[in-house]
Scaffold this motif. Sequence first.
Motif, PDB file in Angstrom:
ATOM      1  N   PHE A 233       0.850  -1.190   0.000  1.00 47.35           N
ATOM      2  CA  PHE A 233       0.000   0.000   0.000  1.00 47.35           C
ATOM      3  C   PHE A 233       0.886   1.241   0.000  1.00 47.35           C
ATOM      4  O   PHE A 233       1.289   1.731   1.058  1.00 47.35           O
ATOM      5  CB  PHE A 233      -0.943  -0.020   1.213  1.00 47.35           C
ATOM      6  CG  PHE A 233      -1.941  -1.134   1.154  1.00 47.35           C
ATOM      7  CD1 PHE A 233      -3.176  -0.939   0.559  1.00 47.35           C
ATOM      8  CD2 PHE A 233      -1.622  -2.399   1.649  1.00 47.35           C
ATOM      9  CE1 PHE A 233      -4.089  -1.985   0.472  1.00 47.35           C
ATOM     10  CE2 PHE A 233      -2.530  -3.440   1.560  1.00 47.35           C
ATOM     11  CZ  PHE A 233      -3.764  -3.231   0.969  1.00 47.35           C
ATOM     12  N   PRO A 234       1.226   1.740  -1.186  1.00 47.36           N
ATOM     13  CA  PRO A 234       2.099   2.909  -1.273  1.00 47.36           C
ATOM     14  C   PRO A 234       1.512   4.110  -0.541  1.00 47.36           C
ATOM     15  O   PRO A 234       0.287   4.293  -0.469  1.00 47.36           O
ATOM     16  CB  PRO A 234       2.177   3.180  -2.782  1.00 47.36           C
ATOM     17  CG  PRO A 234       1.847   1.874  -3.420  1.00 47.36           C
ATOM     18  CD  PRO A 234       0.843   1.229  -2.509  1.00 47.36           C
ATOM     19  N   GLY A 235       2.404   4.912   0.005  1.00 50.88           N
ATOM     20  CA  GLY A 235       1.976   6.138   0.675  1.00 50.88           C
ATOM     21  C   GLY A 235       1.579   5.965   2.123  1.00 50.88           C
ATOM     22  O   GLY A 235       1.237   6.948   2.788  1.00 50.88           O
ATOM     23  N   MET A 236       1.624   4.736   2.637  1.00 49.12           N
ATOM     24  CA  MET A 236       1.246   4.512   4.030  1.00 49.12           C
ATOM     25  C   MET A 236       2.490   4.298   4.891  1.00 49.12           C
ATOM     26  O   MET A 236       3.564   3.937   4.392  1.00 49.12           O
ATOM     27  CB  MET A 236       0.305   3.305   4.154  1.00 49.12           C
ATOM     28  CG  MET A 236      -1.020   3.494   3.450  1.00 49.12           C
ATOM     29  SD  MET A 236      -2.265   2.254   3.899  1.00 49.12           S
ATOM     30  CE  MET A 236      -2.645   2.758   5.590  1.00 49.12           C
ATOM     31  N   GLY A 237       2.343   4.527   6.192  1.00 50.42           N
ATOM     32  CA  GLY A 237       3.445   4.351   7.113  1.00 50.42           C
ATOM     33  C   GLY A 237       3.475   2.959   7.712  1.00 50.42           C
ATOM     34  O   GLY A 237       2.708   2.074   7.319  1.00 50.42           O
ATOM     35  N   HIS A 238       4.360   2.776   8.674  1.00 51.71           N
ATOM     36  CA  HIS A 238       4.547   1.461   9.300  1.00 51.71           C
ATOM     37  C   HIS A 238       3.293   0.994  10.024  1.00 51.71           C
ATOM     38  O   HIS A 238       2.906  -0.173   9.924  1.00 51.71           O
ATOM     39  CB  HIS A 238       5.723   1.533  10.275  1.00 51.71           C
ATOM     40  CG  HIS A 238       6.034   0.244  10.956  1.00 51.71           C
ATOM     41  ND1 HIS A 238       6.545  -0.850  10.283  1.00 51.71           N
ATOM     42  CD2 HIS A 238       5.897  -0.147  12.263  1.00 51.71           C
ATOM     43  CE1 HIS A 238       6.728  -1.843  11.136  1.00 51.71           C
ATOM     44  NE2 HIS A 238       6.331  -1.449  12.333  1.00 51.71           N
ATOM     45  N   ASP A 239       2.652   1.886  10.765  1.00 49.61           N
ATOM     46  CA  ASP A 239       1.446   1.518  11.516  1.00 49.61           C
ATOM     47  C   ASP A 239       0.218   1.670  10.631  1.00 49.61           C
ATOM     48  O   ASP A 239      -0.568   2.619  10.771  1.00 49.61           O
ATOM     49  CB  ASP A 239       1.325   2.377  12.777  1.00 49.61           C
ATOM     50  CG  ASP A 239       2.208   1.879  13.909  1.00 49.61           C
ATOM     51  OD1 ASP A 239       3.022   0.964  13.684  1.00 49.61           O
ATOM     52  OD2 ASP A 239       2.094   2.409  15.035  1.00 49.61           O
ATOM     53  N   LEU A 240       0.043   0.716   9.733  1.00 58.12           N
ATOM     54  CA  LEU A 240      -1.049   0.801   8.767  1.00 58.12           C
ATOM     55  C   LEU A 240      -2.413   0.845   9.445  1.00 58.12           C
ATOM     56  O   LEU A 240      -3.352   1.446   8.920  1.00 58.12           O
ATOM     57  CB  LEU A 240      -0.997  -0.389   7.798  1.00 58.12           C
ATOM     58  CG  LEU A 240       0.089  -0.389   6.737  1.00 58.12           C
ATOM     59  CD1 LEU A 240       1.386  -0.961   7.299  1.00 58.12           C
ATOM     60  CD2 LEU A 240      -0.334  -1.221   5.526  1.00 58.12           C
ATOM     61  N   MET A 241      -2.542   0.218  10.614  1.00 55.59           N
ATOM     62  CA  MET A 241      -3.849   0.132  11.274  1.00 55.59           C
ATOM     63  C   MET A 241      -4.269   1.448  11.908  1.00 55.59           C
ATOM     64  O   MET A 241      -5.433   1.626  12.265  1.00 55.59           O
ATOM     65  CB  MET A 241      -3.838  -0.984  12.332  1.00 55.59           C
ATOM     66  CG  MET A 241      -2.864  -0.771  13.450  1.00 55.59           C
ATOM     67  SD  MET A 241      -1.176  -1.180  12.953  1.00 55.59           S
ATOM     68  CE  MET A 241      -0.316  -0.965  14.507  1.00 55.59           C
ATOM     69  N   LEU A 242      -3.322   2.400  12.027  1.00 54.12           N
ATOM     70  CA  LEU A 242      -3.643   3.696  12.613  1.00 54.12           C
ATOM     71  C   LEU A 242      -3.523   4.840  11.614  1.00 54.12           C
ATOM     72  O   LEU A 242      -3.937   5.962  11.914  1.00 54.12           O
ATOM     73  CB  LEU A 242      -2.704   3.989  13.797  1.00 54.12           C
ATOM     74  CG  LEU A 242      -2.849   3.109  15.033  1.00 54.12           C
ATOM     75  CD1 LEU A 242      -1.725   3.405  16.017  1.00 54.12           C
ATOM     76  CD2 LEU A 242      -4.205   3.301  15.702  1.00 54.12           C
ATOM     77  N   ASP A 243      -2.963   4.577  10.449  1.00 53.49           N
ATOM     78  CA  ASP A 243      -2.709   5.630   9.477  1.00 53.49           C
ATOM     79  C   ASP A 243      -4.016   6.130   8.861  1.00 53.49           C
ATOM     80  O   ASP A 243      -5.088   5.549   9.057  1.00 53.49           O
ATOM     81  CB  ASP A 243      -1.752   5.124   8.395  1.00 53.49           C
ATOM     82  CG  ASP A 243      -0.812   6.206   7.906  1.00 53.49           C
ATOM     83  OD1 ASP A 243      -1.121   7.401   8.087  1.00 53.49           O
ATOM     84  OD2 ASP A 243       0.252   5.873   7.344  1.00 53.49           O
ATOM     85  N   ALA A 244      -3.904   7.203   8.110  1.00 54.80           N
ATOM     86  CA  ALA A 244      -5.092   7.878   7.587  1.00 54.80           C
ATOM     87  C   ALA A 244      -5.943   6.958   6.711  1.00 54.80           C
ATOM     88  O   ALA A 244      -7.175   7.007   6.764  1.00 54.80           O
ATOM     89  CB  ALA A 244      -4.670   9.126   6.813  1.00 54.80           C
ATOM     90  N   ARG A 245      -5.293   6.116   5.906  1.00 54.65           N
ATOM     91  CA  ARG A 245      -6.027   5.231   4.997  1.00 54.65           C
ATOM     92  C   ARG A 245      -6.118   3.816   5.553  1.00 54.65           C
ATOM     93  O   ARG A 245      -5.966   2.832   4.830  1.00 54.65           O
ATOM     94  CB  ARG A 245      -5.334   5.232   3.623  1.00 54.65           C
ATOM     95  CG  ARG A 245      -5.536   6.535   2.863  1.00 54.65           C
ATOM     96  CD  ARG A 245      -4.548   6.759   1.733  1.00 54.65           C
ATOM     97  NE  ARG A 245      -4.189   5.531   1.062  1.00 54.65           N
ATOM     98  CZ  ARG A 245      -2.978   5.295   0.565  1.00 54.65           C
ATOM     99  NH1 ARG A 245      -2.019   6.196   0.696  1.00 54.65           N
ATOM    100  NH2 ARG A 245      -2.721   4.166  -0.052  1.00 54.65           N
TER     101      ARG A 245
END
Length: 260
Positions: A233-245
């Motif tokens: 998932f490009p554009g996401m950070g390490h903590d995918l479960m808390l990120d904007a998307r």
Amino acid sequence: MLSVIRTREWAFPVPPARREVLRATPEADLGKPPVLFVPGFGHAAWVFAEHWLEHTADRGFPAYAMSLRGHGASAPAPKADLRAYAHDVAQVAASLPRRAVIVGHGAGALAAAHALARYPAKAGVLVAPVFGGPSTALRNPLICLPALFGGRLRLSANQLFSRELPSSQGRTYAKRLGRASRKAQWQLLAGRNPEDPVGDPPVLVVGSPDDRIVHDSAVRKVARRYGGAPLLFPGMGHDLMLDARWREPIDAILDWLEKA
């Protein structure tokens, strides 16, 4: 249920510990397997309760999020090691009403992978997996160097989240992070590959090429180990479960589970 017996486990059992487990249940029992979320080092069950737990239940899957010993509201465990963390995952999974899907994040993905070698899971999902070793320390020297001397693995909001997440929210999340035990941190940095999963369950690896904690090549390496390609998932950070998307990865995971 299939059991895997190991001499060391019998001779030197992991001490019992109280474990925090949060859950969300669907309105109707659709017969779908329970999903157990395992957070990474310094994280706790709350990181999944923020978004993914209820969303998973809304999709018809009984959802559970645990905290490893020494994390969140689980019992303190300053001397815990990776074996104890894997034991926690396997024990919580075994307590669920049906064979569970184990979803591990970060270094929690390594604990989940070790648990998959002991518990016959329905499936496994490794999210932004941190399997450790020298490459982890070389990519994150400022994070890992304190851990080599007994300090905590320090993770900032800039390292964990994309720019899409409001900075104030990211800082709030980062302030809630705790720490893993010193021994577990050392073991992570030393790197020890888990054994193969028992029962040969399907395993999905999920990550982001823009993760500032784990390099894209490391995510791909873990995926190859389990015989597939990562879902990125490009554009996401390490903590995918808390990120904007946050919706995108969990919906993709649940779509995959419905077909697995």
